[in-house]
Design an enzyme around this catalytic site. Structure first.
Site, PDB file in Angstrom:
ATOM      1  N   ASP A  17       0.860  -1.173   0.000  1.00  0.00           N
ATOM      2  CA  ASP A  17       0.000   0.000   0.000  1.00  0.00           C
ATOM      3  C   ASP A  17       0.905   1.235   0.000  1.00  0.00           C
ATOM      4  OD1 ASP A  17      -2.254   1.702   0.459  1.00  0.00           O
ATOM      5  OD2 ASP A  17      -1.815   1.641   2.604  1.00  0.00           O
ATOM      6  N   ASP A  19      -0.187   5.148   1.106  1.00  0.00           N
ATOM      7  CA  ASP A  19      -0.415   6.035   2.248  1.00  0.00           C
ATOM      8  C   ASP A  19      -0.520   5.241   3.543  1.00  0.00           C
ATOM      9  OD1 ASP A  19      -0.922   8.851   1.083  1.00  0.00           O
ATOM     10  OD2 ASP A  19      -2.174   7.562  -0.162  1.00  0.00           O
ATOM     11  N   ASP A 195      -2.046  -0.680   5.827  1.00  0.00           N
ATOM     12  CA  ASP A 195      -2.395  -0.144   7.143  1.00  0.00           C
ATOM     13  C   ASP A 195      -3.876   0.093   7.369  1.00  0.00           C
ATOM     14  OD1 ASP A 195      -2.407   2.167   5.291  1.00  0.00           O
ATOM     15  OD2 ASP A 195      -2.777   3.308   7.121  1.00  0.00           O
TER      16      ASP A 195
END
Length: 244
Positions: A17, A19, A195
């Site tokens: 991922d 961000d 996240d």
């Protein structure tokens, strides 16, 4: 916290991922930055793994290219609605922006009454941001749900201070699975690091494929492994730091 095993470029395929994983979350999404050391390490991983490296993000691939330049990479943007199968390939969009026109109009009109919320138009997805205004989470949810009005052709996804709507039938898990069906990913063990709640789709597919799912930060997750924060991700990958 269960620390993941070391990345093995000889047999693993790495999916990350952006961000909150490669870069810190900030109030201004255009203000993120990644260190040169981290970029060099990602390029090394890409080379050592024979190209089995891809970024899976809610962002558009064009934005990822700008932030990660000069690195070129396989990618799925807008949760898989944009796809670039190899670093050299063209970006393929699985849906046109016109399908979202009714929602675009409804959300824009509603936001005129709520200046604390902000619309990001990705073309193939619409994102209502409430970063800096957490008390508006309920309002953001209601606004998007009202615009969708129960239409099963659309999917609402909730992330870190955002509510996003796009066409149903695509998520990071489906995008990851598609990558794993072809070289250079085929036959490797997938490793996915993310996240957010939107990364749970990817974690689920990775576990089904016998891979390694790594959650960054706190919160419930189906992932079996954890890393504490962005800088922990870069240390695990072998770079000294993930910040500019």
């Amino acid at each position: 916290m269960t620390i993941p095993p070391a990345f093995d470029p000889a047999r693993h395929a790495l999916f990350v991922d952006f961000d909150g994983t490669l870069v810190e979350l900030v109030d201004d999404p255009q203000a993120v930055a990644i260190s040169r050391e981290a970029l060099v390490r990602l390029a090394d991983i890409q080379r050592e793994s024979g190209g089995a490296f891809a970024v899976l993000s809610g962002r558009r691939i064009g934005d990822l290219d700008r932030f990660l330049a000069p690195l070129r990479f396989a990618a799925a943007g807008v949760h898989g609605l944009e796809r670039r199968e190899t670093p050299e390939a063209e970006i393929v969009r699985l849906a046109g922006p016109e399908r979202l026109d009714p929602l675009r109009a409804a959300i824009t009109a509603a936001l005129a009454e709520q200046p604390g919320l902000r619309l990001e138009d990705k073309g193939t997805a619409l994102v209502v941001h409430y970063r800096g205004r957490p008390e508006l989470k309920g309002e953001a949810d209601r606004l998007v749900e009202d615009a969708v009005a129960g239409d099963e052709g659309f999917s609402i996804m909730r992330g870190d201070h955002i509510v996003e709507v796009h066409l149903a039938g695509m998520d990071k898990g489906r995008a990851l699975h598609a990558f794993m069906m072809a070289a250079p990913f085929l036959g490797r063990v997938p490793v996915y690091i993310g996240d957010d709640t939107t990364d749970e789709f990817g974690f689920g597919v990775v576990k089904e494929l016998g891979g390694i799912a790594i959650k960054v930060g706190l919160g419930e997750s189906v992932a079996d492994y954890r890393l504490a924060a962005v800088d922990s991700v870069h240390r695990w990958l072998g770079a000294e730091t993930g910040n500019a």
